[in-house]
Design a protein around this motif. Structure first.
Motif, PDB file in Angstrom:
ATOM      1  N   SER A 203      90.971 104.705  39.696  1.00  0.00           N
ATOM      2  CA  SER A 203      90.448 103.754  38.725  1.00  0.00           C
ATOM      3  C   SER A 203      89.246 104.366  38.012  1.00  0.00           C
ATOM      4  CB  SER A 203      90.020 102.471  39.443  1.00  0.00           C
ATOM      5  OG  SER A 203      89.444 101.556  38.543  1.00  0.00           O
TER       6      SER A 203
ATOM      7  N   THR B 278      91.416 104.654  29.299  1.00  0.00           N
ATOM      8  CA  THR B 278      90.771 104.616  30.611  1.00  0.00           C
ATOM      9  C   THR B 278      91.578 103.750  31.577  1.00  0.00           C
ATOM     10  OG1 THR B 278      88.599 104.885  29.607  1.00  0.00           O
ATOM     11  CG2 THR B 278      88.649 104.051  31.860  1.00  0.00           C
TER      12      THR B 278
ATOM     13  N   SER C  84     102.750  96.532  35.626  1.00  0.00           N
ATOM     14  CA  SER C  84     102.046  97.654  36.244  1.00  0.00           C
ATOM     15  C   SER C  84     102.956  98.876  36.299  1.00  0.00           C
ATOM     16  CB  SER C  84     101.572  97.278  37.651  1.00  0.00           C
ATOM     17  OG  SER C  84     102.668  96.988  38.493  1.00  0.00           O
TER      18      SER C  84
ATOM     19  N   GLN D  39      97.530  99.057  37.556  1.00  0.00           N
ATOM     20  CA  GLN D  39      97.759  97.683  37.103  1.00  0.00           C
ATOM     21  C   GLN D  39      97.321  97.445  35.666  1.00  0.00           C
ATOM     22  OE1 GLN D  39      95.550  96.310  40.611  1.00  0.00           O
ATOM     23  NE2 GLN D  39      97.351  95.093  41.182  1.00  0.00           N
ATOM     24  N   THR D  40      96.182  98.028  35.293  1.00  0.00           N
ATOM     25  CA  THR D  40      95.690  97.832  33.924  1.00  0.00           C
ATOM     26  C   THR D  40      95.188  99.157  33.353  1.00  0.00           C
ATOM     27  OG1 THR D  40      93.394  97.301  34.574  1.00  0.00           O
ATOM     28  CG2 THR D  40      94.957  95.462  34.436  1.00  0.00           C
TER      29      THR D  40
ATOM     30  N   GLU E  47      92.682 100.079  29.988  1.00  0.00           N
ATOM     31  CA  GLU E  47      91.831  99.472  28.957  1.00  0.00           C
ATOM     32  C   GLU E  47      91.881  97.945  29.048  1.00  0.00           C
ATOM     33  OE1 GLU E  47      89.778 101.061  27.247  1.00  0.00           O
ATOM     34  OE2 GLU E  47      90.504 103.105  26.927  1.00  0.00           O
ATOM     35  N   ASP E  48      91.826  97.434  30.290  1.00  0.00           N
ATOM     36  CA  ASP E  48      91.769  95.987  30.552  1.00  0.00           C
ATOM     37  C   ASP E  48      93.002  95.223  30.073  1.00  0.00           C
ATOM     38  OD1 ASP E  48      89.234  96.167  31.765  1.00  0.00           O
ATOM     39  OD2 ASP E  48      88.259  96.147  29.808  1.00  0.00           O
ATOM     40  N   ARG E  49      94.106  95.919  29.867  1.00  0.00           N
ATOM     41  CA  ARG E  49      95.369  95.275  29.522  1.00  0.00           C
ATOM     42  C   ARG E  49      96.425  95.731  30.517  1.00  0.00           C
ATOM     43  NH1 ARG E  49      96.845  96.602  23.501  1.00  0.00           N
ATOM     44  NH2 ARG E  49      96.354  98.707  24.251  1.00  0.00           N
TER      45      ARG E  49
ATOM     46  N   GLY F  48      92.231 101.227  34.391  1.00  0.00           N
ATOM     47  CA  GLY F  48      91.490 100.058  34.869  1.00  0.00           C
ATOM     48  C   GLY F  48      91.742  99.809  36.344  1.00  0.00           C
ATOM     49  N   LYS F  49      92.316  98.644  36.650  1.00  0.00           N
ATOM     50  CA  LYS F  49      92.573  98.286  38.046  1.00  0.00           C
ATOM     51  C   LYS F  49      93.744  99.078  38.609  1.00  0.00           C
ATOM     52  CE  LYS F  49      90.971  93.480  37.566  1.00  0.00           C
ATOM     53  NZ  LYS F  49      91.384  92.048  37.666  1.00  0.00           N
TER      54      LYS F  49
END
Length: 386
Positions: A283, A207, A274, A217-218, A220-222, A209-210
């Motif tokens: 997003s 998925t 990124s 930029q991200t 899966e929150d990485r 993220g940002k």
């Protein structure tokens, strides 16, 4: 009524010399006919301003359209370090070219200006050609606005010089980076388009993220680069530099979109981890890691040609333009000559020129907005209505 399209290939010490040689070869084939439109694909080794100057010196006020490319295509072969010029002639073929140097500065406002120009144009457009800087600016606003203009649309994003962050286009008698070039085709002109790609879903997905504009930029929150680290190895910082930074385009993301996967390519990995994408990725969207299949690419090129031919119907094809994603050159490597050879073989006697691009523009149907494609081949067939 005589309507014809021809092309010439030129090489030289500089862009002006190569362009003049290519243009003169094409003019010699036209004889006494006057060109209605000039199209150019110039190798990145040449300054596109010099190329435009060389063409204008021989063609005068003839509308010009084209772009810089990593490698031009002509007939059934690649022609590195060359300028390829096509001329289309016919007294009832109409074309108007414009150059928009505010494209990268404000893509949305430029799109509004372009649409105002199209709607105020006295020439009823049958089709529109677009060529844009492949790194700076975005065609998304213009493609969205073109949804209300029921004409064929095709084009591409320049690739020549992308490693330096500057890719150039030609419009009218001007050339430069951070710009947009448009041509409206009228009179007896018709345009058929077809697109396809040979990238397949690996089954690996995550998925988004940002995001910020065209940067992911991200995931899966990485940091986004961790997706490539996870599956291909190497330290995250290594992906920000050659050679990994240059091959990342081979592994694009397929974004879930109404039951299909819309392919979006990373131009590069930034030092902060990124991904600088070729187009906006929303997003929260689900992204599938994609892998190229050379045979599927060649088959998709054949399908794209046939679709473009179907679109022109009974109109007589004059010349084809092939916009091939830069990733195909990386995927095929020393076998890249197979790409344009397959396109020419499928086209038969229809001449073809083109180049490698960072994005392709096509309209899947007249009731859809034009689409920005990545990892694809787009075939544009300029034809004349008999």
């Amino acid at each position: 009524m005589t309507r014809i399209a021809v092309y010439g290939v030129g090489q030289g010490l500089d862009g002006r010399d190569a362009a003049m040689k290519a243009t003169q070869k094409a003019l010699d084939q036209l004889g006494a006919l006057r060109p209605a439109l000039g199209i150019v694909f110039a190798s990145e080794e040449f300054d596109l301003g010099e190329v435009a100057s060389g063409m204008a010196g021989l063609l005068g006020e003839t509308p010009l359209w084209g772009m810089s490319t990593v490698r031009p295509l002509a007939g059934d072969r690649e022609v590195p370090r060359s300028v390829v010029v096509a001329l289309v002639a016919g007294s009832d073929l109409k074309a108007q070219a414009h150059f928009w140097n505010t494209f990268a500065l404000d893509s949305t406002e430029t799109a509004r200006q372009v649409m105002r120009h199209f709607r105020s144009d006295l020439m009823l457009p049958q089709a529109v050609l677009l060529a844009a800087d492949g790194v700076n600016g975005t065609l998304a606003p213009l493609c969205s606005m073109l949804a209300d203009l029921p004409v064929a649309v095709g084009g591409g994003l320049a690739s020549g010089g992308f490693s330096s962050g500057k890719t150039a286009v030609v419009g009218r008698g001007q050339a430069g980076h951070s710009a947009l070039s448009t041509v409206t085709l009228g009179g007896r002109f018709r345009l058929g388009t077809g697109s396809g790609h040979g990238w397949r879903d690996t089954g690996l997905h995550a998925t988004i993220g940002k995001t910020r504009d065209v940067w992911v930029q991200t995931i899966e929150d990485r940091p986004a680069v961790e997706l490539y680290v996870q599956y291909f190895g190497h330290e995250p910082r290594e992906w920000a530099y050659p050679p990994l930074n240059e091959v990342v385009r081979l592994y694009p993301l397929g974004i879930e979109n109404n039951g299909n996967l819309l392919v979006r390519s990373p131009l590069r990995v930034e030092v902060d981890g990124s991904l600088r994408m070729s187009a906006v990725v929303p997003s929260g969207s689900v992204a599938h890691l994609m892998l190229g299949d050379p045979q599927a690419c060649l088959e998709s090129a054949e399908v794209a040609v046939r679709h473009a031919l179907d679109e022109i119907g009974p109109a007589r094809p004059l010349i084809a333009l092939a916009l091939v994603d830069l990733a195909w050159l990386q995927l095929f490597n020393v076998r890249s000559g197979q790409i344009v050879a397959t396109i020419q073989d499928t086209l038969g006697s229809i001449p073809v020129i083109g180049g490698y691009s960072l994005g392709q523009i096509g309209r899947p149907a007249i009731n859809y907005a034009p689409m920005i494609y990545n990892q694809s081949v787009t075939i544009l067939i300029l034809a004349s209505q008999e």
